[in-house]
Each structure stands twice: as structure tokens, then as C-alpha cells.
Enzyme design. Structure first.
Site, PDB file in Angstrom:
ATOM      1  N   CYS A   1     -12.920   0.012   8.600  1.00  0.00           N
ATOM      2  CA  CYS A   1     -12.147  -0.481   7.452  1.00  0.00           C
ATOM      3  C   CYS A   1     -12.370   0.397   6.223  1.00  0.00           C
ATOM      4  O   CYS A   1     -13.502   0.782   5.934  1.00  0.00           O
ATOM      5  CB  CYS A   1     -12.581  -1.905   7.096  1.00  0.00           C
TER       6      CYS A   1
ATOM      7  N   LYS B   1     -10.362   5.905   4.252  1.00  0.00           N
ATOM      8  CA  LYS B   1     -11.666   5.450   4.737  1.00  0.00           C
ATOM      9  C   LYS B   1     -12.801   5.870   3.815  1.00  0.00           C
ATOM     10  O   LYS B   1     -13.681   5.081   3.523  1.00  0.00           O
ATOM     11  CB  LYS B   1     -11.913   6.016   6.147  1.00  0.00           C
TER      12      LYS B   1
ATOM     13  N   HIS C   1      -9.187   3.366  -1.286  1.00  0.00           N
ATOM     14  CA  HIS C   1      -7.820   2.861  -1.181  1.00  0.00           C
ATOM     15  C   HIS C   1      -7.483   1.934  -2.346  1.00  0.00           C
ATOM     16  O   HIS C   1      -7.408   0.716  -2.183  1.00  0.00           O
ATOM     17  CB  HIS C   1      -7.665   2.143   0.161  1.00  0.00           C
TER      18      HIS C   1
ATOM     19  N   CYS D   1       0.822  -1.219   0.000  1.00  0.00           N
ATOM     20  CA  CYS D   1       0.000   0.000   0.000  1.00  0.00           C
ATOM     21  C   CYS D   1       0.853   1.266   0.000  1.00  0.00           C
ATOM     22  O   CYS D   1       0.327   2.366  -0.181  1.00  0.00           O
ATOM     23  CB  CYS D   1      -0.929  -0.001   1.201  1.00  0.00           C
TER      24      CYS D   1
END
Ligand SMILES: [Zn+2]
Lengths: 138, 389
Positions: free
Chosen positions: B209, B331, B335, B86
Site C-alpha cells: 500500500c 509507493k 500519494h 486520484c
């Protein structure tokens, strides 16, 4: 489909898969799991001597996976409804990850004592992989 | 060491785009990045390109960098794909910084791309776990959320962090993202809804998440001489830091902090000659709510263990002392793994230039980006400031 661990890469670590065999550092005395590579305490290389742990320890972090399990554990999640995963500080000193078994994972919490036991982990390419899980100490 | 300037940056929309390909998303971000530059950039004058991607789904695992740069007319330009989970494009950006500093490039591209929503649920779950430590951590049955759940469990036990603290991060970031037309989840949430959501990996629930998203982002870095030709409103990259750490959480000394964040931040602060108290706003890596709390502590915005109260105090709100994740963060903004790092940089570029539209906060002069790979195996931190050196 799942995380790909070849059979040789599983078999070469069987002592640690079944019994959490650790490395004790001859340089600093710290413990590293698995017993390969650099010491997690002092980063010395080539200093890890294998140590047979008792397989008991204390839960330092706990979670219960209720969704999103990777494919290799999807059937287990479906069957159990939840997968308990803990980080355990073994009594000898190293911290290891492990799956909970033989218990309701929601009943296990940080600070609890656990012991290791050999169980079926998962199956890949038609070969069942066995290894250690944790259950509450009686 | 040569000065480095951020002369353009943009993201594509983040979200779920079945009609787009990884190439078309990259092209959208690239054209927007060119448009974001004050002057005219000849795309063939880009000397070096670094493109971050994990390669979720396996669509073009080899040569995914050149595959997107050829698509936007950079045939012949040196391009290297960067994989750091990431943190891929935060790391790609650092490579761009190093190339300009070294004199190897006068104009460099750093970007990233990921497509995550067009694969089956099974394939997605397989890929989401590939950046955890594979041989042991993953074989314990954990997931990406499970690893951060362990951090949350330890943080709650050691520091008294609460369910409300975690959910406050989600409420703030959704409120911010609701003002971001490029965000994946453009809706607000209440504290009650965030606290009562379905469990994913206890203690983390759905609102702790980030989503999986499709998207791309591109930043353009220039030497001072080149920047002077392109803009009168420069943003300088004053600090760059990157560090790595053990990939598995179980092998790290602390369950409640990410050491690579502290290490990378120390480098970036040191280069910039500033400390955390000098940072006006930040885009931090909130893949999970607990990650934003830990980031605030590891970056020095508040003391260790106190991030829950710090966030609850309003300090990180748009009108607080140091806004965090004005874009909506991972959030709400989304992502798309490889695109996240330079996506954060695009937000800093917009805010510092007063081009952030409805979510613009005035009076910001110095911003920071914080991009984490996996649960902390790699971290890139950058500091940006208005004006020439
Ligand atoms: Zn040692």
C-alpha cells in the site's frame, strides 16, 4: 461519521439491499446489479427488468480487512478483529459485493459457494440499516 | 490540431508537513515549476489553470482551485478545480492539453494539491473510501485497499501471481524512492520485510500500500510559438488519452484488468503514433502493488497475466529495458491524491531533460504517465517526447 447515505437513498433500494434484486436486460439478456441505469453488459438504457435471485452464488474474489475500516464499520472491525468482504457471482449471473457473516472470513476462499442472509449493516443518524450479507452454504 | 509542449513541471516535497497549508504547498510546487522553465515566465501570462484536488478532510471543498491560484498571484486568471479522485491532476493536465490544442490558451497551468496527514485517523479513513462506489461497494464493508485486494486475489488465482511478485514492486519502488529527495518514504526495503509486513486487506499487506501524503505539483503547457520563446530543449506532449469506466469493481467485466487504462492508452498511443514497445520509461499508478502489475499489462508493456514475472525479470528496474516508477512511484514517493498525476509528469520532465539527479537514467527519449482514479473509474495516460515536432 462515515459514508453518508441518506435514509431515503437506503430505503428506495430495499429490495436490492435485502434480496439482491437484479435487473435483466431485455436487449442482451445480461444481468445488472443494482437494477438501475445502463446495462453493464451492453450499456442499453431503460432495458432492465427486475429479477428476484435465489441469493446463492460463488465467491469470485475475497479479502479480509484487518485494518483501516471506514468509521461506519470501525466498531465491527474492533469487535470481530477482521471483516471478510467478497465479490459473489450470483447464480443468475450478476456480480455483487457483500460482507461475510456467521463464519471465520479467513476460511472462505474464491470458488466457495455462499448464500445471502439479512443482517444489521450499520447505524447512521440513529437509524439501524439492515441488508444482505453472505455466509457459506451449508 | 496545435502542438503542445511541456515547458516546466515540478512537485513540492511529498510527505507529512504539519507546518504547511494546502496553499503553501501549492505555492512551493508552483514556484519550482516556474524555476524549471528555461526562460522567464510572466505568471500573469498564464491563460488557463486547472487544479486537481479531491479535497481530503473537506478543508476547502468549494473553489479550491481559485483558492490556490490567487495565493500565487494569479488573481483574475481562469481557474477550474478538477475532481477525478486520484486521477484529478492527470485529468487536469488533459484539460490543459485540450485548451492549448484548441487555441484557447497559449500557456496553461495544470496542477494538483492534497493535504492528508493533518486529520484524525477516523476522518482519514472516511475520506480514503469516498472514491470507491459508495452505495454498494463501500456498504459491503470494503476499503480502498480491499477493492485492490479483490483484484490481487483474482489475479493470483487466474494468473498464478505470487506474494513475491507483489512484494517485488515495493522493493523496486522503495529503492528508486530512496534516491528521490522529494519522496515521502525515502528508505529501501528488503524482499523479506516487504513479504512479511502486517496484513491490511488480505492478500495485501502494509508494503503493498502507498502512504497518504501531503503535497502539490504543477506543470506548464505551451503552444509551439510560446514554447519557442521559453526553451531550446522542448518536451512535446505527443499523446493524450482519457477514459472512464464503472466506478465499482463489481460492475466491471474483468477483476484483473482496468479497462479505462487500455482505452486511455489506445488513444494516447494512437495520437503519438507509437506503441508500448516504443516507450522508454513510465510513471504508472501504483497505489497498491497489484495496481502496478495490472498497469504493466493494460499498458501493453507485457502480456496479460505476466506482469509478475515481467517485474521479477528486472525489466522495470532503472537498468532494465523499460524503467517503471523511477521516482519511487506512489509507493515510495507518496500519494497526495490530487497532486499525483502532475507529480508523475514532473518526473518525466526531469528524466527527459537529464535533471533527475541521483536517480537519472540516461538515454531516455520517450516517457509515459498513467494516472488512475479510484479503482479505475477514470484513467489519464500521456506520452511525452524530446524535441520539436
Ligand atoms: Zn444489456
Amino acid at each position: 461519521m462515515g459514508a453518508y447515505l441518506s435514509v431515503p437513498s437506503w430505503v428506495r433500494n430495499l429490495d436490492s439491499r435485502y434480496r439482491f434484486v437484479l435487473g435483466e436486460c431485455t436487449e442482451c439478456g445480461g444481468y445488472t446489479f443494482p437494477p438501475e441505469g445502463a446495462c453493464v453488459e451492453c450499456n442499453a438504457v431503460g432495458t432492465l427488468e427486475p429479477v428476484e435471485p435465489a441469493g446463492t452464488g460463488e465467491v469470485v474474489a475475497q479479502t479480509v480487512i484487518e485494518s483501516g475500516a471506514p468509521p461506519e464499520f470501525a466498531a465491527l472491525l474492533d469487535a470481530q478483529g477482521a471483516i471478510g468482504v467478497v465479490l459473489v457471482e450470483l447464480d443468475e449471473g450478476a456480480r455483487v459485493p457483500g460482507m461475510l457473516t456467521d463464519c471465520d472470513p479467513r476460511e472462505v476462499a474464491r470458488g466457495d459457494r455462499v448464500e445471502s442472509v439479512v443482517r444489521r449493516i450499520y447505524e447512521q443518524e440513529g437509524i439501524v440499516r439492515y441488508g444482505a450479507k453472505f455466509r457459506p452454504e451449508p | 490540431m496545435r502542438e503542445v509542449y511541456l515547458v516546466g513541471a515540478a512537485q513540492s516535497a511529498f510527505g507529512s508537513f504539519p507546518d504547511e497549508s494546502y496553499r503553501s504547498l501549492f505555492a512551493a510546487a508552483f514556484e519550482r515549476a516556474l524555476d524549471s522553465v528555461d526562460g522567464d515566465v510572466d505568471r500573469t501570462s498564464i491563460d488557463e489553470a486547472y487544479v486537481g484536488s479531491l479535497g481530503v478532510g473537506g478543508r476547502q471543498l468549494g473553489l479550491s482551485g481559485p483558492a490556490v491560484t490567487e495565493h500565487v498571484g494569479l488573481d483574475g486568471t481562469s481557474c477550474t478545480r478538477i475532481e477525478n479522485a486520484c486521477a484529478a491532476s492527470g485529468s487536469a493536465f488533459r484539460q490543459g492539453v485540450l485548451a492549448v490544442r484548441a487555441g484557447a490558451a497559449d500557456l496553461a497551468l495544470a496542477g494538483g494539491v492534497e493535504v492528508m496527514t493533518d486529520t484524525s485517523g477516523e476522518r482519514t479513513r472516511e475520506w480514503l473510501g469516498v472514491s470507491g462506489e459508495t452505495e454498494w461497494e463501500r456498504m459491503a464493508g470494503t476499503t480502498f485497499a480491499g477493492v485492490y485486494a479483490h483484484m490481487a486475489d483474482a489475479h493470483m488465482a487466474e494468473h498464478g501471481t505470487t506474494r513475491e511478485h507483489l512484494s517485488s514492486v515495493a522493493v523496486k519502488n522503495h529503492a528508486n524512492g530512496a534516491n528521490n529527495p522529494d519522496a515521502h518514504l525515502q528508505f529501501e526495503t528488503t524482499l523479506d520485510d516487504a513479504m512479511d509486513a502486517a496484513t491490511v486487506a488480505d492478500p495485501l499487506n502494509l508494503f503493498d500500500c502507498c502512504p497518504t501524503s501531503d503535497g502539490a505539483s504543477v506543470a506548464l503547457l505551451a503552444s509551439r510559438e510560446t514554447a519557442e520563446e521559453l526553451t531550446d530543449d522542448p518536451i512535446r506532449v505527443t499523446g493524450s488519452g482519457q477514459a472512464s469506466s464503472r466506478v465499482g469493481l463489481f460492475q466491471r467485466p474483468s477483476l484483473t484488468s482496468i479497462p479505462a487504462t487500455g482505452d486511455a492508452a489506445d488513444q494516447a498511443y494512437d495520437e503519438a503514433g507509437v506503441g508500448p514497445e516504443d516507450v522508454d520509461f513510465a510513471e504508472v499508478h501504483d497505489c497498491f502493488s497489484i495496481a502496478e502489475l495490472v498497469a504493466c499489462e493494460d499498458l501493453g508493456f507485457c502480456d496479460a497475466g505476466e506482469a509478475g514475472e515481467y517485474v521479477l525479470s528486472g525489466a522495470t528496474e532503472p537498468d532494465g529495458e523499460r524503467p517503471v516508477n523511477l521516482s519511487g512511484g506512489l509507493k515510495s514517493k507518496g500519494h497526495p491524491i490530487g497532486a499525483t498525476g502532475t507529480g508523475q509528469i514532473a518526473e518525466v520532465y526531469k528524466q527527459l531533460r537529464g535533471e533527475a539527479g541521483e536517480r537519472q537514467v540516461d538515454g531516455l527519449h520517450r516517457g509515459l504517465t498513467h494516472n488512475v482514479g479510484g479503482s479505475g473509474g477514470a484513467v489519464a495516460v500521456h506520452v511525452f517526447e524530446e524535441g520539436w515536432a
